[in-house]
Every structure is written in structure tokens, then in C-alpha cells.
Enzyme design. Sequence first.
Site, PDB file in Angstrom:
ATOM      1  N   GLY A 116      10.565   1.381   4.784  1.00  0.00           N
ATOM      2  CA  GLY A 116      11.157   2.686   4.491  1.00  0.00           C
ATOM      3  C   GLY A 116      12.528   2.668   3.840  1.00  0.00           C
ATOM      4  N   TRP A 174      13.495   2.154   0.660  1.00  0.00           N
ATOM      5  CA  TRP A 174      13.556   2.928  -0.595  1.00  0.00           C
ATOM      6  C   TRP A 174      13.445   4.422  -0.295  1.00  0.00           C
ATOM      7  CZ3 TRP A 174      11.316   1.015  -5.850  1.00  0.00           C
ATOM      8  CH2 TRP A 174      11.848  -0.243  -6.149  1.00  0.00           C
ATOM      9  N   ASP A 213       2.045   3.720   2.379  1.00  0.00           N
ATOM     10  CA  ASP A 213       1.880   2.275   2.604  1.00  0.00           C
ATOM     11  C   ASP A 213       0.685   2.099   3.518  1.00  0.00           C
ATOM     12  OD1 ASP A 213       4.186  -0.248   2.346  1.00  0.00           O
ATOM     13  OD2 ASP A 213       2.366  -0.590   3.516  1.00  0.00           O
ATOM     14  N   ASP A 229      -4.266   2.806   1.896  1.00  0.00           N
ATOM     15  CA  ASP A 229      -4.253   1.811   0.822  1.00  0.00           C
ATOM     16  C   ASP A 229      -4.232   2.562  -0.504  1.00  0.00           C
ATOM     17  OD1 ASP A 229      -4.799  -0.065  -1.129  1.00  0.00           O
ATOM     18  OD2 ASP A 229      -6.457  -1.002  -0.046  1.00  0.00           O
ATOM     19  N   ASP A 268       7.321  -0.233  -5.068  1.00  0.00           N
ATOM     20  CA  ASP A 268       7.835  -1.557  -4.684  1.00  0.00           C
ATOM     21  C   ASP A 268       6.678  -2.336  -4.062  1.00  0.00           C
ATOM     22  OD1 ASP A 268       9.838  -3.467  -4.435  1.00  0.00           O
ATOM     23  OD2 ASP A 268      10.539  -2.751  -2.498  1.00  0.00           O
ATOM     24  N   LYS A 276       7.994  -2.519  -9.274  1.00  0.00           N
ATOM     25  CA  LYS A 276       8.216  -3.964  -9.137  1.00  0.00           C
ATOM     26  C   LYS A 276       7.131  -4.731  -9.906  1.00  0.00           C
ATOM     27  CE  LYS A 276       7.961  -5.887  -4.891  1.00  0.00           C
ATOM     28  NZ  LYS A 276       9.147  -6.326  -4.185  1.00  0.00           N
TER      29      LYS A 276
HETATM   30  C1  LIG Z   1       8.407  -5.229  -0.525  1.00  0.00           C
HETATM   31  S1  LIG Z   1       7.566  -4.161   0.569  1.00  0.00           S
HETATM   32  C2  LIG Z   1       8.303  -2.602   0.238  1.00  0.00           C
HETATM   33  C3  LIG Z   1       9.683  -2.458   0.820  1.00  0.00           C
HETATM   34  C4  LIG Z   1      10.188  -1.035   0.725  1.00  0.00           C
HETATM   35  N1  LIG Z   1      10.416  -0.647  -0.662  1.00  0.00           N
HETATM   36  C5  LIG Z   1      11.460  -0.844   1.486  1.00  0.00           C
HETATM   37  O1  LIG Z   1      12.508  -0.670   0.871  1.00  0.00           O
HETATM   38  O2  LIG Z   1      11.410  -0.829   2.715  1.00  0.00           O
HETATM   39  C6  LIG Z   1       6.013  -4.009  -0.207  1.00  0.00           C
HETATM   40  C7  LIG Z   1       5.064  -3.074   0.496  1.00  0.00           C
HETATM   41  O3  LIG Z   1       3.938  -2.818  -0.333  1.00  0.00           O
HETATM   42  C8  LIG Z   1       2.867  -2.507   0.528  1.00  0.00           C
HETATM   43  N2  LIG Z   1       1.615  -2.533  -0.209  1.00  0.00           N
HETATM   44  C9  LIG Z   1       1.071  -3.553  -0.911  1.00  0.00           C
HETATM   45  N3  LIG Z   1      -0.126  -3.208  -1.425  1.00  0.00           N
HETATM   46  C10 LIG Z   1      -0.339  -1.926  -1.055  1.00  0.00           C
HETATM   47  C11 LIG Z   1      -1.403  -1.005  -1.263  1.00  0.00           C
HETATM   48  N4  LIG Z   1      -2.487  -1.356  -1.963  1.00  0.00           N
HETATM   49  N5  LIG Z   1      -1.305   0.228  -0.727  1.00  0.00           N
HETATM   50  C12 LIG Z   1      -0.237   0.584   0.000  1.00  0.00           C
HETATM   51  N6  LIG Z   1       0.815  -0.247   0.238  1.00  0.00           N
HETATM   52  C13 LIG Z   1       0.766  -1.495  -0.277  1.00  0.00           C
HETATM   53  C14 LIG Z   1       2.989  -3.564   1.627  1.00  0.00           C
HETATM   54  O4  LIG Z   1       2.304  -3.178   2.782  1.00  0.00           O
HETATM   55  C15 LIG Z   1       4.517  -3.624   1.815  1.00  0.00           C
HETATM   56  O5  LIG Z   1       4.918  -2.816   2.891  1.00  0.00           O
END
Ligand SMILES: C[S@@+](CC[C@H](N)C(=O)[O-])C[C@H]1O[C@@H](n2cnc3c(N)ncnc32)[C@H](O)[C@@H]1O
Length: 231
Positions: A82, A84, A105, A121, A146, A186
Site C-alpha cells: 500500500g 504507492w 492486488d 488478480d 508497480d 514498472k
Molecule cells: C513491488 S510490489 C508493489 C508495492 C507497492 N507499489 C507499494 O508501494 O507498496 C508488486 C505487487 O504486485 C502484485 N501483483 C503481481 N501480479 C499481480 C496481478 N496479476 N494482479 C494483482 N497484483 C499483482 C504483487 O502481489 C505485489 O504485491
Amino acid sequence: MVTKKPNNNPSGRSLHEKVKTSYKRTLSSTLWLERQLNDPYVAEARKLGYRSRAAFKLLQLQEKYHFLKEGMVVVDLGAAPGGWSQVAAKIIHAEKGKGTVIAMDYLEFPAIAGVRIFQQDFLSEEALTTLNSEIGEHGVDCVLSDMAAPTTGHTPTDHIRIVNLCENAFQFACSVLRPNGSFVCKVLQGGTETNLLKTVKQRFAKAYHAKPAASRKDSAEIYLVAMGFKG
Ligand SMILES: C[S@@+](CC[C@H](N)C(=O)[O-])C[C@H]1O[C@@H](n2cnc3c(N)ncnc32)[C@H](O)[C@@H]1O
């Protein structure tokens, strides 16, 4: 607001701690722990109440490109835990009801004032239905992504998986953004990121690759920042 690399650890603890190896920990988790303990952004995030050090990446991108503004509707994809969403909610003044953040997420994470959280998802049909019904006809001012899939350790596979997430996020952004909206995503350097940038440039007035200071130098991660959606 602190977005530059903090010089010292506000807790007063040395930022050069070594972690003893333990038979219960693998070498990679020992190294990860050591890196966390010695990372000034981790300490600063804790001090300022951000849930992730990633919050500084968005703050630094915002400081450079100014894509978030008060009252905006923002979608945050891959939002857990959370950081961002916290940054975006603050900038748009969501807690005062001036805008909204729609965060998604597949991992659960605790509520944030002014943020509507959906645990789905993003690549599923149901997620798109949820997002489209939350957004309604008014559209979105900014789509943030992200998202990162868990790494496999096989670089080409990891690259393809993140490019797939980016391409889906880009298509989604094009379907919901208002004219002049922004898209921040990203990507991992590894071959196809330049093609994606070229494609994005066709739909936005400006698009750049950016590496905020908080993004680790040894990481292939960079961000694509696109502004001025042409509709
Ligand atoms: C680097 S973290 C994000 C950090 C976040 N921006 C923060 O500041 O707290 C990447 C996130 O992408 C999510 N993610 C990856 N593939 C996903 C998908 N298909 N659907 C939803 N979330 C996804 C992962 O579960 C993870 O929590």
C-alpha cells in the site's frame, strides 16, 4: 517531504549492520535481511509511516513529472502493501473526499483512508469487470502499475512475465484514461522495454523511461512514465 536518499537512520541504529548467518536461514534470506537493515529508505519509510520503501519511488517520479494532482481518480495496480496508494491518496487529498484511489492486488492489505481496495488478480476477467464498474463512465486520470510477479530466478522468464503485466496494464490504461491522463508502470530492462516505450509513445504526448534514486542500482527495474493521453 523526504524523497532524496536519507543520510542516516532516524532510529539511531548503525546502517552498516552485519547479520549473523543462522542454520535456520538460507544465505539469500540472510543477505536480504542485511540489506533491509542497512537500507536508509526502509528506515525512512518506517519513520514516515509508509508501508513500503517503494513509496519513495513514486514520490521521486512525482517530484520529477507531476502526474498526480488534487482531486484525481487514480488506479493503483499491484498495490500491496500500500505504499504507492498512501502516497497517491495524500497527493490527491483523497482523505478529504477530493479524489479517489482504486487499488488492486491479489494479496490482502490493510485499509487506507480514501482508497478502495480490491483483492483480485488483475489478469483475470473478473478483475476487469470490478475495475470497470468502480470507474464508471467518468474515467481515470492516472493508472499506476508497480505490479511484479514473484521472480523465478530465470531472467528471460521474469522479463517476459513483467512485460506481459505491463502490456495488460497499458491496454487497460488506454481503455479507461481520460484525455490527457497519465500512465506510470514498472518495467524490467532486458530487451523488449524499448518496444513497449515506442508503442506507448503513439498514444501519449510524452513518454519516458525513468530510474528513481530509490530504485536499487543493481536492479533491472525502471519505470515508464507516459503523460498526455491522446484518447
Ligand atoms: C513491488 S510490489 C508493489 C508495492 C507497492 N507499489 C507499494 O508501494 O507498496 C508488486 C505487487 O504486485 C502484485 N501483483 C503481481 N501480479 C499481480 C496481478 N496479476 N494482479 C494483482 N497484483 C499483482 C504483487 O502481489 C505485489 O504485491
